[in-house]
Design an enzyme around this catalytic site. Sequence first.
Site, mmCIF file in Angstrom:
data_model
loop_
_atom_site.group_PDB
_atom_site.id
_atom_site.type_symbol
_atom_site.label_atom_id
_atom_site.label_comp_id
_atom_site.label_asym_id
_atom_site.label_seq_id
_atom_site.Cartn_x
_atom_site.Cartn_y
_atom_site.Cartn_z
ATOM 1 N N GLY A 30 23.523 88.789 -10.277
ATOM 2 C CA GLY A 30 22.262 88.193 -9.422
ATOM 3 C C GLY A 30 22.166 89.246 -8.560
ATOM 4 O O GLY A 30 23.079 89.850 -7.927
ATOM 5 N N SER A 31 21.110 88.992 -7.873
ATOM 6 C CA SER A 31 20.703 89.974 -6.418
ATOM 7 C C SER A 31 19.898 89.160 -5.741
ATOM 8 O O SER A 31 19.014 88.179 -6.245
ATOM 9 C CB SER A 31 20.082 91.084 -6.855
ATOM 10 O OG SER A 31 18.858 90.907 -7.687
ATOM 11 N N GLY A 32 19.514 89.324 -4.424
ATOM 12 C CA GLY A 32 18.891 88.538 -3.314
ATOM 13 C C GLY A 32 18.331 89.558 -2.296
ATOM 14 O O GLY A 32 18.440 90.923 -2.615
ATOM 15 N N SER A 33 18.048 89.043 -1.283
ATOM 16 C CA SER A 33 17.233 89.625 -0.345
ATOM 17 C C SER A 33 18.215 90.656 0.338
ATOM 18 O O SER A 33 17.939 91.895 0.756
ATOM 19 C CB SER A 33 16.864 89.107 0.741
ATOM 20 O OG SER A 33 15.811 88.275 0.267
ATOM 21 N N PHE A 34 19.571 90.433 0.544
ATOM 22 C CA PHE A 34 20.482 91.150 1.326
ATOM 23 C C PHE A 34 21.588 91.730 0.452
ATOM 24 O O PHE A 34 22.685 92.285 1.070
ATOM 25 C CB PHE A 34 21.314 90.292 2.344
ATOM 26 C CG PHE A 34 20.235 89.826 3.499
ATOM 27 C CD1 PHE A 34 19.230 90.781 4.184
ATOM 28 C CD2 PHE A 34 19.993 88.620 3.920
ATOM 29 C CE1 PHE A 34 18.379 90.425 4.950
ATOM 30 C CE2 PHE A 34 19.077 88.174 4.597
ATOM 31 C CZ PHE A 34 18.128 88.991 5.171
ATOM 32 N N GLY A 35 21.396 91.699 -0.719
ATOM 33 C CA GLY A 35 22.620 92.317 -1.612
ATOM 34 C C GLY A 35 22.755 91.955 -3.208
ATOM 35 O O GLY A 35 21.859 91.144 -3.489
ATOM 36 N N ASP A 71 16.369 77.881 3.507
ATOM 37 C CA ASP A 71 16.301 78.564 2.245
ATOM 38 C C ASP A 71 16.401 77.848 0.936
ATOM 39 O O ASP A 71 17.348 78.303 -0.032
ATOM 40 C CB ASP A 71 16.989 80.141 2.275
ATOM 41 C CG ASP A 71 16.022 80.872 1.246
ATOM 42 O OD1 ASP A 71 15.157 80.598 0.892
ATOM 43 O OD2 ASP A 71 16.817 81.931 1.086
ATOM 44 N N LYS A 94 29.586 88.788 -3.313
ATOM 45 C CA LYS A 94 28.407 88.951 -2.629
ATOM 46 C C LYS A 94 28.624 90.030 -1.933
ATOM 47 O O LYS A 94 29.159 90.269 -0.933
ATOM 48 C CB LYS A 94 27.898 87.909 -1.891
ATOM 49 C CG LYS A 94 26.338 88.104 -1.412
ATOM 50 C CD LYS A 94 25.771 86.783 -0.593
ATOM 51 C CE LYS A 94 24.589 87.105 -0.052
ATOM 52 N NZ LYS A 94 24.039 85.859 0.686
#
Length: 1013
Positions: free
Chosen positions: A677-682, A805, A699
Site C-alpha cells: 500500500g501507499s499513502g500521502s506520506f509514504g 482521517d 511504513k
Amino acid sequence: MSSSLKSARISASANESDRMALLDFKKRISEDPLQIMSSWNDSTHLCNWFGVTCSPSTKRVMVLNLQAQRLGGILTPSIGNLTYLIGIYLRNNSFYGEIPQQVGRLQLLQHLDLRCNFFGGNLPTTNLSHCTQLRELDLVYLKLAGNNLTGSIPAWIGNFSSLFYLSLFQNNLKGSIPSELGRLRLGYLSLAVNNLSGTISPLIYNISSIYHFSVTRNQLHGSLPPDVGLTLPNLKIFYFGANSFTGHIPLSLSNASRLYRLDFGGNGLTGTVPQNLASLRGLVFLNFQDNRLENGKVGDLNFLSFLANCTSLEVLGLDFNQFGGVLPNSIANLSSQLSWLTMGENMIHGGIPIGIGNLVNLTDLELQGNYLGGPLPDALGKLQQLQVLYLNNNKFSGSIPSSLGNLTKLIKLFMDENKFEGSIPPSLGNCKNLLELNLSTNNLNDTIPKQVIGLSSLSIYLVMSQNSLTGTLPFEVGNLKNLWKLDLSDNRLFGEIPASLGSCTSLVILHLEGNSFEGTIPPSLKTLRGLEEIDLSRNNLSGQIPEFLSKFLSLKHLNLSHNDLFGKVPSEGIFSNVSAISIFGNGKLCGGIPELLLPKCYTKSPRSSVKHLTLKVVIFVILVLALLCFFLTCCMVKKWRKRPLATPSLKDCRLASISYAKLHASTNGFSVDNLIGSGSFGSIYKGVLSSNGAIVAVKVLNLQERGASKSFINECNALRSLRHRNLLKIITACSSIDHQGNDFKSLVFEFMSNGSLDQWLHPIEDEQHRCKRLSFIQRLNIATDVAYALEYLHLHCHTPIVHCDVKPSNVLLNEDMVAHVGDFGLAKFVFEASHDLSKNESMSDCLSSVLKGSVGYIPPEYGMGGQVSVLGDIYSYGVLLLEMFTGKRPTDDMFKDGLSIHKFTAMALPERVMDIADSSMLFEEDEEVAHDETNNDGIEESAIIKEVDRYFNAESRMEDYLVSVLQIGLLCSTTSPHERMPTNDVVSKLSAIRDAFLRFKNENRRRRGRRMS
C-alpha cells in the site's frame, strides 16, 4: 456451392449476430466494479465469455447468467437478437430504465429473472406475449428511484401456456387480477405488496394446480369461496394477509391436505376458527391476527384443543380479535415446536394454565390487553427460549415470580398495568439480554434491587412508574449507560439523586417526578447532553437551577415545579421558551425571561460589595504575575528558536528502535513484491522480522513530502500510549539513515492479513480480490469495531484524540476480520479545558493534509475554518457507515449537483432502503435461505419466507436492521456538528442492532434446521 458450406456460412453469420448483440449489451454497461465484462473481447470465443452459455452443437447463445455481478446500466434492445436464448438471469444488479420491448423476439425464452434491479415504467405489454415458452417470469423488486413497475397486469399473460412460476412481488401494479391467469398451469404465483384491487374468486376456480398462492398486502376484498380447499387441493402456502377480505374462514381448507403455511392476518374475517383445520397435520404457520373473529364468548378458544394434532406448528397468531373465554388447559398440548404464540388484545379471562411450561421452544408470548388475572405460574420460568413476554394491561395479581429470572434470553418484558404487589425479584438481574423492561402501574413496594437497576443491557427503556417503591435510588443506576428512557416517577423514593446517574449518557428521557428526592440537582448530570425531556417535579430538591441545563441543545421539555429551588433562573437555551419549562411551586426563584413573571434578583449588599472588590484585587494580582511569567517564557522561547532546528528523532517518539539494516532485510530490500500500500506520506511493505519471525507492516516515510516528519512524530506519539483491540498496534520504529546516507524514518505495525476495508468494499479486478464480499453481519461487526476505537480515542484517553482521517483505507482487518483503525499521522490532541484554538494542535495542518487524500469525508465545518473536534471524526465515521452499506464512495460520479451520499441515503429511507443497499452483502442471507428453503418442486422459497416476515414480524425484517444502521450514519453525518450522535451513543446503538440481528438470524437458522429435519 455445397450445402455443408452454405450451412457453415449461415452458422457463422448467426454467431456474428450473437456476438454483436453481446457487445452492444456490454456497451450499455455503465457500472462494472468487478470487471467481469473484461472477458468479453475478441481474444476468446463468445461461448467462453463470463456468464454466457452456448449450445454445444450450434454455438448459439442459450443462457445469459450475470446474477449478482454488481452491474449497472440499461438493458439493450439488442438482446432481442439472441434468438436462441432460453434463460436470462440478471437478478441482484443495478439495471435501470424500461424492460425493452425486443425481449418479445425471444420466442424460445423459458426463464426471465430480473428481480432486484431498478427497472421501471410499464411491463413490455405487446411483445413479451410472444414468449409463449416462458416457464418462469420473476419480476420481484423492480424499482427505479421512486418509480416502480406500473400499470396493470396484462391479460395476454394468460397466453403463456407453459408458465409455471410468476412473481410480481412488491411493485406498484394496480387494477384487478386478470381472469386470464386462470388459463395457466401455475404452480407459484406471488402478487404480494402491490396496489391490486377487486375480488379473487374468479381466479381461484381456474388455478387448481397451484401450490404457492400469495396476494399479501394489496387492496383485495370480498369473501373467499367456501370450496376453496376443494378447488385448490395442491395448496402448500396460502398468503392472503393485509387485505380487506370479509366473511368466514372456509371449512374446506382442511381438504388442502398439503397446506403448511396459512396467513389471513389483517383482514375483516368474522365467525369462528374451524376446528377441522387440525386435520392439517403439517401446519407450520397459522396466522389470523387482526380480524374480527369470535364474539367474546365462553368456549371461543376450544379449537386449541384440536390444534394439538398439528405437531409441527411453529407460529400461531390470534391477537387483535374478539376471542373470549378462558385459556384452556389444552394449551399445554400444543406443538413443542411452537415459537410464536400471540393472543393479545382479545377478551380472554381467567389465569394462565400451568401447562404453558410445556411450550419450551416459545420465543414470543404475547397475552397483553386481555382480562387475565390471578398469580403468574412459576412454570413461566421453564420457557427459557423466550425473548419477548407481553403480560401488560391485564389483571394479574400476587407477586412477580422469581422464576422469571430463568428467562436469560429475554429482550422485552412488559408487565405494566396490572395489580402485581410485593417486591421486584432480584433474579430479574439474571436477564442479561434485556433491552426493555416495563413494570409501571402496579402495586409494587420495597426497594429497587440493585441487580435490576444496574442491568447494563437495558438500552431502550426502564419504566417502574406509578408503584409504591421506596428507599434510595441505588448507585448502580450508573450502569445504564446505553438507556434511552428512565421513568421512576410517582413512587416513594427518597435521598439524593445519585451522581452516578451522570454516567447514563445515552438518556433522552428522564422522569423522576412524584418522589421525595432531596438535595441539589447533581452537577454530574451535565454529561447528559442528549436529554430531550426532564421531569424532576414534585420532589424536595433544593439549591439553584444548574446553568448547564441551559446548554442542553436537545432539551425540549423541562419540569422543575414544586420543589424548593432558589436563586436566579437562567434565561438562555430552553429557559428562553416559557412553554417548554415549568418552575411553579419554587417560591424563592428570581430573574429569568420576563414572561415567567418572577421577581428581580436581589442586589448585592455593601458587605458583598467589599468582598467583590477584594476578589477583583486578587484577580488583578494574579493577572500581573501571569503576564510576567508569559514575558519570561517568550524570552526563553526566542532564545531557543535561535538554535539550529533539529530533525525530529526517535527520542521524541519514545519508542524502542530497530535498525535500518534489519528493516531492509525483512522487506527484501523494500522490494516492490512486498509493497502492500501507499499513502500521502509514504509506502507500506510487508516484512518478516528475523528476530522472531513475526510478520509486520513497515511504513516508510517519504521525507521529501512536506509534513512527513511531523506525521512521523504525530503518529508514534499518538500510538505509543494507546492500547485497544480495535487500534492498529505499533511495534517499533526506526529513525536512522539509509545505505546512501539519507535520513530514514519508519514505523512498524502488526500485520493485518485481510488488508483494508476499502479493498473489500471496492475490490479491484484481479482474481485475488474478485471473490471478496462482505456480508451484512460482517459489515455490522466492522462498523461496531471502528465505533469502539473512536469511543476509546474520544472518551477514554487521558487527553481526547481526534483521528482526523477516518476512511475505509485506514480501517484494517486481521485474519478474523476484526477491524483496526490505523494511520494516526494526522491525529490531534484536543484540550477540552480551553476553547482557544491556539491550545489545540494546528488545525490548518490537519485540514490541509486531509484535503489531499480524504475528500468526501471532511466535515463541512473544517472547510469554513471550524475547530478540529471529536465531532469531526463522527462526521467522517457517518460517511464511512453510509459507504459500507450502500457500496457507494462519497466521491462517486453520481454525487454532483447538490446530491451527496447523505442526501442519497436520506431520500431512500425507509421505504426504499433495499434500492440503495449494496446487493453483494445480501447474498449470504439469500443463499442461506435459498439453500434451506427449496420445496419438492425445485422452486426457491426464499421470497416466500421474506413475504411472511415482512407482514407478520416487521421487527425481524433485515430491511429494518439496515434502516437502523443507515439512520445512525445519517445522524453522524449531519451538517451541524451539534446534531451529530455522540460516540458512545453510536457504540450502544450499533451493538444493540448487531445483537438483535444475531439473535434473529440464529433463531431463523434454528427454525430452518427443524424444518429440514
